[in-house]
Design a protein around this motif. Structure first.
Motif, PDB file in Angstrom:
ATOM      1  N   LYS A 122       0.801  -1.448   0.027  1.00 39.49           N
ATOM      2  CA  LYS A 122       0.093   0.055   0.014  1.00 39.49           C
ATOM      3  C   LYS A 122       1.083   1.253  -0.051  1.00 39.49           C
ATOM      4  CE  LYS A 122      -3.653   2.382   2.614  1.00 39.49           C
ATOM      5  NZ  LYS A 122      -4.552   2.178   3.622  1.00 39.49           N
ATOM      6  N   ALA A 123       1.774   1.193   0.828  1.00 37.80           N
ATOM      7  CA  ALA A 123       2.962   2.454   1.028  1.00 37.80           C
ATOM      8  C   ALA A 123       3.439   2.658  -0.248  1.00 37.80           C
ATOM      9  CB  ALA A 123       3.875   2.087   1.980  1.00 37.80           C
ATOM     10  N   PHE A 124       3.843   1.717  -1.163  1.00 39.89           N
ATOM     11  CA  PHE A 124       4.759   1.797  -2.293  1.00 39.89           C
ATOM     12  C   PHE A 124       3.788   2.284  -3.463  1.00 39.89           C
ATOM     13  CE2 PHE A 124       8.023   0.276   0.023  1.00 39.89           C
ATOM     14  CZ  PHE A 124       9.257   0.567  -0.721  1.00 39.89           C
ATOM     15  N   LYS A 125       2.724   2.045  -3.336  1.00 36.89           N
ATOM     16  CA  LYS A 125       1.661   2.827  -4.429  1.00 36.89           C
ATOM     17  C   LYS A 125       1.203   4.140  -4.273  1.00 36.89           C
ATOM     18  CE  LYS A 125      -0.074  -2.007  -5.481  1.00 36.89           C
ATOM     19  NZ  LYS A 125      -0.939  -2.921  -5.623  1.00 36.89           N
ATOM     20  N   LYS A 126       1.397   4.731  -3.248  1.00 37.44           N
ATOM     21  CA  LYS A 126       0.801   5.935  -2.627  1.00 37.44           C
ATOM     22  C   LYS A 126       1.778   7.114  -3.013  1.00 37.44           C
ATOM     23  CE  LYS A 126      -0.580   8.688   1.289  1.00 37.44           C
ATOM     24  NZ  LYS A 126      -1.142   8.831   2.519  1.00 37.44           N
ATOM     25  N   PRO A 127       1.563   7.775  -3.990  1.00 41.06           N
ATOM     26  CA  PRO A 127       2.381   9.041  -4.369  1.00 41.06           C
ATOM     27  C   PRO A 127       2.903   9.889  -2.937  1.00 41.06           C
ATOM     28  CG  PRO A 127       0.469   8.881  -5.901  1.00 41.06           C
ATOM     29  CD  PRO A 127       0.153   7.943  -4.590  1.00 41.06           C
ATOM     30  N   VAL A 128       4.061  10.314  -2.969  1.00 43.06           N
ATOM     31  CA  VAL A 128       4.452  11.091  -2.018  1.00 43.06           C
ATOM     32  C   VAL A 128       5.481  12.085  -2.561  1.00 43.06           C
ATOM     33  CG1 VAL A 128       4.072   9.390  -0.244  1.00 43.06           C
ATOM     34  CG2 VAL A 128       6.189   9.549  -1.418  1.00 43.06           C
ATOM     35  N   LYS A 129       5.391  13.177  -1.745  1.00 37.38           N
ATOM     36  CA  LYS A 129       6.626  14.246  -2.134  1.00 37.38           C
ATOM     37  C   LYS A 129       8.193  13.549  -1.921  1.00 37.38           C
ATOM     38  CE  LYS A 129       3.825  18.383  -1.130  1.00 37.38           C
ATOM     39  NZ  LYS A 129       4.003  19.666  -0.417  1.00 37.38           N
ATOM     40  N   MET A 130       9.050  13.746  -2.849  1.00 37.22           N
ATOM     41  CA  MET A 130      10.329  13.160  -2.843  1.00 37.22           C
ATOM     42  C   MET A 130      11.127  13.997  -4.039  1.00 37.22           C
ATOM     43  SD  MET A 130      10.084   9.525  -4.844  1.00 37.22           S
ATOM     44  CE  MET A 130       8.974   8.929  -3.924  1.00 37.22           C
TER      45      MET A 130
ATOM     46  N   LEU B 252       5.809  11.090  -6.600  1.00 33.33           N
ATOM     47  CA  LEU B 252       5.866   9.873  -7.093  1.00 33.33           C
ATOM     48  C   LEU B 252       5.452   8.705  -6.206  1.00 33.33           C
ATOM     49  CD1 LEU B 252       9.272   9.662  -9.413  1.00 33.33           C
ATOM     50  CD2 LEU B 252       6.822   9.523 -10.154  1.00 33.33           C
ATOM     51  N   SER B 253       5.082   7.748  -6.675  1.00 34.98           N
ATOM     52  CA  SER B 253       4.841   6.675  -5.443  1.00 34.98           C
ATOM     53  C   SER B 253       6.244   5.919  -5.442  1.00 34.98           C
ATOM     54  CB  SER B 253       4.019   5.546  -6.212  1.00 34.98           C
ATOM     55  OG  SER B 253       4.431   4.965  -7.262  1.00 34.98           O
ATOM     56  N   PRO B 254       6.629   5.529  -4.299  1.00 30.94           N
ATOM     57  CA  PRO B 254       7.829   4.954  -4.138  1.00 30.94           C
ATOM     58  C   PRO B 254       8.316   3.695  -5.003  1.00 30.94           C
ATOM     59  CG  PRO B 254       6.836   5.033  -2.025  1.00 30.94           C
ATOM     60  CD  PRO B 254       5.927   5.321  -3.130  1.00 30.94           C
ATOM     61  N   ILE B 255       7.268   3.124  -5.564  1.00 30.88           N
ATOM     62  CA  ILE B 255       7.595   1.927  -6.645  1.00 30.88           C
ATOM     63  C   ILE B 255       7.903   2.499  -7.807  1.00 30.88           C
ATOM     64  CG2 ILE B 255       5.140   1.504  -7.660  1.00 30.88           C
ATOM     65  CD1 ILE B 255       7.896  -1.213  -6.915  1.00 30.88           C
ATOM     66  N   ASP B 256       7.292   3.688  -8.311  1.00 34.02           N
ATOM     67  CA  ASP B 256       7.693   4.368  -9.440  1.00 34.02           C
ATOM     68  C   ASP B 256       8.980   5.128  -9.482  1.00 34.02           C
ATOM     69  OD1 ASP B 256       5.379   3.627 -10.911  1.00 34.02           O
ATOM     70  OD2 ASP B 256       4.241   5.227 -10.331  1.00 34.02           O
ATOM     71  N   SER B 257       9.271   5.494  -8.241  1.00 38.34           N
ATOM     72  CA  SER B 257      10.848   6.114  -7.912  1.00 38.34           C
ATOM     73  C   SER B 257      11.805   5.045  -8.166  1.00 38.34           C
ATOM     74  CB  SER B 257      10.805   6.581  -6.550  1.00 38.34           C
ATOM     75  OG  SER B 257      12.178   7.012  -6.167  1.00 38.34           O
ATOM     76  N   ILE B 258      11.499   3.839  -7.848  1.00 41.25           N
ATOM     77  CA  ILE B 258      12.722   2.747  -8.064  1.00 41.25           C
ATOM     78  C   ILE B 258      12.742   2.482  -9.517  1.00 41.25           C
ATOM     79  CG2 ILE B 258      13.150   0.224  -7.775  1.00 41.25           C
ATOM     80  CD1 ILE B 258      11.600   0.426  -4.896  1.00 41.25           C
ATOM     81  N   LYS B 259      11.576   2.542 -10.160  1.00 43.06           N
ATOM     82  CA  LYS B 259      11.747   2.278 -11.510  1.00 43.06           C
ATOM     83  C   LYS B 259      12.356   3.381 -12.418  1.00 43.06           C
ATOM     84  CE  LYS B 259       7.656  -0.770 -12.298  1.00 43.06           C
ATOM     85  NZ  LYS B 259       6.391  -1.221 -12.994  1.00 43.06           N
ATOM     86  N   TYR B 260      11.900   4.412 -11.986  1.00 42.28           N
ATOM     87  CA  TYR B 260      12.657   5.910 -12.422  1.00 42.28           C
ATOM     88  C   TYR B 260      14.196   5.623 -12.498  1.00 42.28           C
ATOM     89  CZ  TYR B 260      13.800  10.650 -12.983  1.00 42.28           C
ATOM     90  OH  TYR B 260      14.427  11.973 -12.934  1.00 42.28           O
ATOM     91  N   HIS B 261      14.725   5.512 -11.366  1.00 42.67           N
ATOM     92  CA  HIS B 261      16.252   5.722 -10.813  1.00 42.67           C
ATOM     93  C   HIS B 261      16.689   4.671 -11.797  1.00 42.67           C
ATOM     94  CE1 HIS B 261      14.960   8.854  -7.698  1.00 42.67           C
ATOM     95  NE2 HIS B 261      16.163   9.202  -8.307  1.00 42.67           N
TER      96      HIS B 261
END
Length: 891
Positions: A484-492, A508-517
């Protein structure tokens, strides 16, 4: 009556006189006892745990170790406390004046204890009951407190502590000069915000050095000495300005500045625009310093001299001086060249993958077997691997670790206390849950030697225990929370090429942040002096803050950059000319052929799967990077051993080179460090120089405790090496002066691996060898077309940009006029192809003697042993095509 009165008065006077005498005697006794008591107290304190002579001689405080470049400038530090001691001569007069005026006006008149100041304080405090009488501690006493007595106590303990400081101060005055005491005090003081000592404080607060501090800057830092937290310029600027004003007023009082100067200085704003908090990774070559730190720990444990107590030196505390080979100018050029190219390449990469996700993309099959089953394309196994990698990245993140500590760790701790201190990992829990669903899973893991029987027994004990249900519930809750936490968009804040800071705020959501980097292409590039082996520049990635993994020392498949070693071996062992011609047709190394020990026939293809049928000289075969020519040479050798022998002489670890003929196409996984080191032999007349980056290490007193030793080894015969240099120059259209505006003589070789996963370029000049790898962190982060994914587009522009910039820089330690060595006399190998053909009558006798060496039919099928699955097939476009791009990169 009068006589009686006179007698009474006389008796009273006598009694009073006696009383006075008794009081005087008592005072004298008390005075003597007080003196004796103080003397005894001082004597007892002097015999207590006061610092010894040796400790006074060498006061202990953590010192940062400094990293020096080739020009002996400092470009990095390792520390617990960022403290680099300086001498009195390195202090600004402004700083010394402010210090003495504020902290110790009679510093040069006392011997550690200021009697006048002490008397003033005692008088005002005890007789006049003035609690704000000020302090009487001298600079020497404050140094004693910083060095030896520690945090101030209270009450009687503080009184004892104060007496100890007096004794230590007197001893310090006897041991050190006044100037040394001032320097020691300012070196030891913690100015907070990571500024340990005056040098770090000058750098962090004002971006300068202690000898260049202005009056207002010196006054601010001296003002912080009273209480750095209270007078923190970042948190309490108004209080800090008031305190600075007090310091300046003291300087006026002591005639160190004029009233006019004071009036102008006191109104100046508090300028914190140059404040910059320092970290280990700040500065030049952060990837290099990360690797250097680990290497230093190994050297200090095993190779370097030990401390006087027999223990290894600590790079974070012992103030070592590490002298490296890094050239700041060359490093700067390589970093700039990498940055320029990678920014441009990433833009192409985003465009290439627009509206698509590399993590879920499926490559469509292009070849099928006789049953219609795909022979290539993305498999289900590859998709499973991608999902597993993504899962590991997710659960290995700090965010997931936080949830684990809150939701899962308490239950794990309960089980840990019951079962032999067993600390459950995520993989352990997953295995037990798999056993819960499918009985026999643990047994199979043991049978497959994935786990031992003892670990399996612990799994079964946990599953039979009363807390197994609680663990399952906690695990389910933990996983659900993380998902749930990794799908929720947050400021980063994320990495970007869009600005100079190379980061931006976004949502970004944390999971999208991982994919992005993970979608950013990475790089590893190394520049080495081929004559000395000195590493001049090291770039291990695109940004150390966001991507800490070093790509100079990590292994990747090398592709066609390994082919020159096959050519070298063939020319040396078989004594053939680079003008020798090979037909561009399929060649098969058969099962049982030579000493190859293949279990199946092996027939690799060219990159595009096509064969021209033309005859290629070795010159042209290397330039066009034809697989057919490399396989032909391997067949000619009849054995992998000669290549392995050469590889060993070129510094490659034996375990890294598989004893399979596929190495002729670059199937080995090697590092940029390995490859750049090996190519030094080509640039150095066949003499291999092991890349080194530490010249020497000194302790804080300047005593050398380690010296780097150059290791060179004859690897290639000079005549063969000369031929190889001509071939590598030919790859670059002869590398003649004036080539695309460059004046250096140069050669090089590109390399590209399966599916364009890895792009390589090895460039060499007589003065520098530069190895570069470019690719994704994951195999699926790649270009999908040959024209974008080849080494000429991925890696070679780094070399192009670098050479162009370094040649223009007259301050760089680089010799544009250097030329490759030519062996004296006749080299014994013909390199003039016209003359070669005339002498041989237009044909090669070797082919006549080996009729049928190639396959009669063009065979599109690749027959491989299971150990030969990673055969290099990219980078085989013509160098003519690649060099067109090389020219564009210079414009």
């Amino acid at each position: 009556m009068d006589n009686m009165e006179n007698l009474s008065r006389r008796e009273i006077q006598q009694k009073r006189s006696s009383t006075y005498r008794n009081i005087v005697r008592l005072l004298w006794v008390l005075t003597v006892l007080g003196i004796v008591g103080v003397a005894v107290l001082f004597y007892m304190l002097s015999k207590s745990n006061l610092p010894s002579f040796e400790e006074l001689e060498n006061p202990k405080y953590d010192q940062a170790s400094q990293v020096f470049a080739a020009d002996n400038t400092v470009f990095g530090r390792y520390y617990v406390e960022n403290r680099v001691p300086i001498t009195y001569d390195e202090l600004s007069p402004n700083l010394v004046k402010a210090l003495l005026a504020t902290e110790d006006e009679r510093f040069h008149e006392h011997s550690g204890i200021d009697g006048e100041a002490l008397g003033r304080v005692l008088t005002k405090t005890f007789l006049l009951q003035n609690r704000s009488a000020g302090g009487a501690s001298t600079i020497t006493q404050q140094l004693a407190k910083l060095l030896f007595t520690g945090t101030p106590a209270s009450g009687f303990e503080r009184a004892v502590q104060k007496l100890k400081e007096w004794i230590i101060a007197v001893r310090l005055e006897r041991k050190y000069t006044k100037e040394e005491i001032i320097a020691m005090y300012l070196n030891k003081f913690n100015f907070i915000n990571g500024a340990y000592g005056i040098r770090a404080a000058s750098e962090i607060y004002f971006g300068t050095t202690p000898d260049k501090l202005k009056q207002e800057e010196a006054a601010l830092l001296v003002g912080m000495l009273k209480n750095p937290s209270l007078y923190n310029p970042l948190r309490r600027p108004e209080k800090t300005m008031k305190r600075r004003e007090v310091v300046l007023k003291q300087m006026v009082k002591n005639d160190l500045i004029t009233q006019t100067e004071y009036d102008s200085l006191r109104v100046l704003d508090l300028d914190m625009t140059r404040f910059e908090r320092k970290t280990h990774t700040d500065g030049l070559a952060p990837y290099f310093r990360m690797v250097l730190g680990e290497e230093l720990k190994k050297i200090l444990r095993s190779e370097a001299e030990k401390r006087s107590d027999g223990k290894p030196y600590d790079i974070y505390r012992d103030g070592l001086k590490i002298f490296t080979t890094i050239d700041p100018i060359i490093q700067g050029h390589l970093e700039a060249s990498v940055g320029k190219h990678m920014k441009k390449l990433q833009t192409k990469f985003w465009k290439h993958w627009k509206n698509e996700d590399a993590w879920t993309y499926r490559e469509p099959p292009t070849e099928f077997d006789i049953n219609g089953l795909p022979l290539d394309g993305t498999t289900e196994e590859e998709i499973i691997i991608r999902n597993k990698v993504l899962k590991n990245l997710k659960f290995g993140s700090d965010r997931a670790k936080y949830y684990r500590s809150k939701l899962l760790q308490p239950t794990i701790n309960d089980i840990k206390s019951d079962i032999d201190n067993f600390e459950l990992r995520n993989v352990d829990i997953e295995r037990m849950l798999a056993e819960e669903k499918s009985d026999g899973t643990i047994t199979k893991l043991v049978k497959d030697k994935m786990i031992g029987s003892k670990l399996a027994a612990k799994y079964r004990t946990v599953m039979k225990g009363e807390k197994w249900t609680a663990l399952q519930d906690a695990w389910e809750n933990y996983n659900a929370t993380v998902e749930k936490a990794f799908k929720k968009p947050v400021k980063m804040r994320v990495f970007t090429y869009e600005n100079e800071a190379m980061e931006k705020d976004t949502v970004l959501s944390p999971i999208d942040s991982i994919k992005y980097h993970r979608s950013f292409l990475q790089v590893g590039s190394l520049a080495v002096d081929p004559v000395t082996g000195y590493i001049k520049a090291w770039v291990g990635g695109i940004n150390h803050k966001y991507f800490q993994f070093d790509h100079v020392t990590s292994d990747r498949q090398v592709g066609s950059t390994f082919k020159p070693f096959i050519y070298s071996t063939a020319i040396s062992q078989v004594n053939i000319s680079p003008c020798f011609e090979v037909d561009d047709i399929p060649y098969t190394i058969h099962q049982g052929e030579g000493n190859f020990t293949l279990l199946k026939d092996w027939t690799p293809k060219n990159a595009n799967g096509e064969y021209s049928g033309e005859r290629f000289t070795l010159f042209k075969g290397l330039q066009w990077s034809k697989n057919t020519v490399s396989v032909y040479l391997m067949k000619l050798l009849g054995d992998v051993s000669p290549v392995l022998d050469l590889a060993k002489n070129l510094g490659f670890a034996s375990k890294k080179i598989p004893p399979q003929p596929s190495i002729c196409l670059g199937s080995a996984d090697l590092s940029v460090m390995d490859m750049t080191g090996a190519y030094t032999a080509f640039a150095n007349n066949g003499l291999y120089n092991k890349p080194i980056f530490i010249r020497s290490i000194q302790d804080k007193y300047g005593r050398e405790i380690y010296k780097g030793i150059r290791e060179d080894l004859p690897a290639i015969e000079p005549n063969v090496n000369y031929v190889m240099v001509q071939m590598l120059k030919n790859v670059m259209n002869q590398g003649l002066p004036g080539f695309y505006g460059l004046k250096s003589e140069m050669g090089g070789k590109t390399g590209t691996t399966n599916d364009y996963v890895d792009g390589w370029f090895m460039g060499l000049t007589p003065d520098l060898v530069v190895g570069t790898w470019v690719g994704g962190e994951d195999r699926w982060s790649r270009f999908r077309t040959l024209n974008l994914g080849i080494g000429a587009k991925m890696a070679r522009p780094v070399f192009a940009n670098f050479m162009q910039s370094i040649e223009k820089d007259s301050t760089a330690d680089y010799n544009i006029k250097a030329r490759f060595k030519i062996p004296p006399g006749d080299i014994g190998i013909e390199i003039d192809c016209e003359l070669y053909q005339q002498e041989r009558g237009g044909s090669d006798d070797w082919d006549d003697e080996n009729e049928g060496f190639g396959d009669d039919q063009f065979n599109d099928e690749i027959i491989q042993d299971s150990t030969l699955q990673n055969i290099e097939s990219g980078g085989q476009t013509t160098e003519d095509e690649e060099d067109e791009d090389f020219g564009e990169e210079f414009n």
